[in-house]
Design a protein around this motif. Structure first.
Motif, PDB file in Angstrom:
ATOM      1  N   GLU A 206      -5.129 -10.935   4.397  1.00 35.39           N
ATOM      2  CA  GLU A 206      -6.575 -10.522   4.400  1.00 35.39           C
ATOM      3  C   GLU A 206      -6.956  -9.562   3.309  1.00 35.39           C
ATOM      4  OE1 GLU A 206     -10.694 -10.249   5.875  1.00 35.39           O
ATOM      5  OE2 GLU A 206      -8.808 -11.752   5.839  1.00 35.39           O
ATOM      6  N   TYR A 207      -6.070  -8.639   3.112  1.00 35.34           N
ATOM      7  CA  TYR A 207      -6.337  -7.580   1.973  1.00 35.34           C
ATOM      8  C   TYR A 207      -6.372  -8.232   0.743  1.00 35.34           C
ATOM      9  CZ  TYR A 207      -5.507  -3.519  -0.964  1.00 35.34           C
ATOM     10  OH  TYR A 207      -5.652  -2.372  -1.871  1.00 35.34           O
ATOM     11  N   GLN A 208      -5.426  -9.439   0.458  1.00 37.13           N
ATOM     12  CA  GLN A 208      -5.407  -9.918  -0.554  1.00 37.13           C
ATOM     13  C   GLN A 208      -6.741 -10.890  -0.730  1.00 37.13           C
ATOM     14  OE1 GLN A 208      -0.696 -10.266  -1.830  1.00 37.13           O
ATOM     15  NE2 GLN A 208      -1.961 -12.202  -1.816  1.00 37.13           N
ATOM     16  N   ARG A 209      -7.120 -11.220   0.410  1.00 37.05           N
ATOM     17  CA  ARG A 209      -8.356 -12.291   0.334  1.00 37.05           C
ATOM     18  C   ARG A 209      -9.558 -11.418  -0.107  1.00 37.05           C
ATOM     19  NH1 ARG A 209     -12.829 -13.168   2.932  1.00 37.05           N
ATOM     20  NH2 ARG A 209     -12.370 -11.537   4.610  1.00 37.05           N
TER      21      ARG A 209
ATOM     22  N   ARG B 226     -12.711 -11.129  -4.372  1.00 46.42           N
ATOM     23  CA  ARG B 226     -14.077 -10.980  -4.769  1.00 46.42           C
ATOM     24  C   ARG B 226     -14.585  -9.698  -4.220  1.00 46.42           C
ATOM     25  NH1 ARG B 226     -16.738 -11.808  -9.266  1.00 46.42           N
ATOM     26  NH2 ARG B 226     -16.124 -13.988  -9.146  1.00 46.42           N
ATOM     27  N   ILE B 227     -14.271  -8.597  -4.845  1.00 52.11           N
ATOM     28  CA  ILE B 227     -14.978  -7.189  -4.039  1.00 52.11           C
ATOM     29  C   ILE B 227     -16.212  -7.069  -3.873  1.00 52.11           C
ATOM     30  CG2 ILE B 227     -12.521  -5.916  -4.769  1.00 52.11           C
ATOM     31  CD1 ILE B 227     -14.239  -4.305  -6.905  1.00 52.11           C
TER      32      ILE B 227
ATOM     33  N   ALA C 167     -12.994   2.676   4.453  1.00 46.97           N
ATOM     34  CA  ALA C 167     -12.807   2.576   5.676  1.00 46.97           C
ATOM     35  C   ALA C 167     -11.934   1.236   6.125  1.00 46.97           C
ATOM     36  CB  ALA C 167     -13.835   2.821   6.540  1.00 46.97           C
ATOM     37  N   LEU C 168     -12.531   0.037   5.596  1.00 48.66           N
ATOM     38  CA  LEU C 168     -11.975  -1.296   5.752  1.00 48.66           C
ATOM     39  C   LEU C 168     -10.822  -1.257   5.079  1.00 48.66           C
ATOM     40  CD1 LEU C 168     -12.404  -3.980   6.453  1.00 48.66           C
ATOM     41  CD2 LEU C 168     -13.672  -4.706   4.253  1.00 48.66           C
ATOM     42  N   MET C 169     -10.660  -0.889   3.836  1.00 48.56           N
ATOM     43  CA  MET C 169      -9.247  -1.124   3.287  1.00 48.56           C
ATOM     44  C   MET C 169      -8.108  -0.215   3.848  1.00 48.56           C
ATOM     45  SD  MET C 169      -9.676  -3.052   0.617  1.00 48.56           S
ATOM     46  CE  MET C 169     -10.717  -3.921   1.872  1.00 48.56           C
TER      47      MET C 169
END
Length: 116
Positions: free
Chosen positions: A23-26, A30-31, A86-88
């Motif tokens: 999920e982190y890579q996904r 596209r940030i 916060a998400l990261m």
């Protein structure tokens, strides 16, 4: 923009869970546009993140407009950046060598072929 650039090399770890790593890579394919815009406005010319297992390596190329303290302050005051961070943080964890309260930490250069 000035032609002078400088490089920063940083490390951080991911939580050792395949679904979190995926999920982190996904999310990094596209940030968020607001995050990319913020980085560029702060003088970051190029940013790349590499992964080996759970260890992340970031290479940041910055121009002479970049100031780490100003960047930290602007990031703390930007609601988009605060939501992104916060998400990261759901996927990240400090390395064993990271001081308390910090995330990405600078790596020490130990070799340069140019210096040989």
């Amino acid at each position: 923009m000035s032609g002078a650039t400088q490089f920063h090399y940083l490390a951080l770890d991911l939580i050792d869970a395949p679904e979190k790593i995926a999920e982190y890579q996904r999310l990094h394919q596209r940030i968020w546009p607001e995050v990319a815009e913020h980085l560029r406005q702060q003088g970051i010319v190029r940013m790349e993140i590499y992964r080996l297992g759970t260890r992340l390596f970031m290479v940041m190329e910055v121009n002479d407009a970049f100031n780490p303290q100003d960047f930290a302050q602007a990031s703390a005051q930007n609601p988009h950046i605060q939501r992104w961070e916060a998400l990261m943080w759901q996927f990240q964890q400090p390395t064993p060598w990271t001081p308390a309260g910090e995330k990405w930490v600078a790596m020490e250069q130990i070799f340069s072929l140019q210096d040989q």
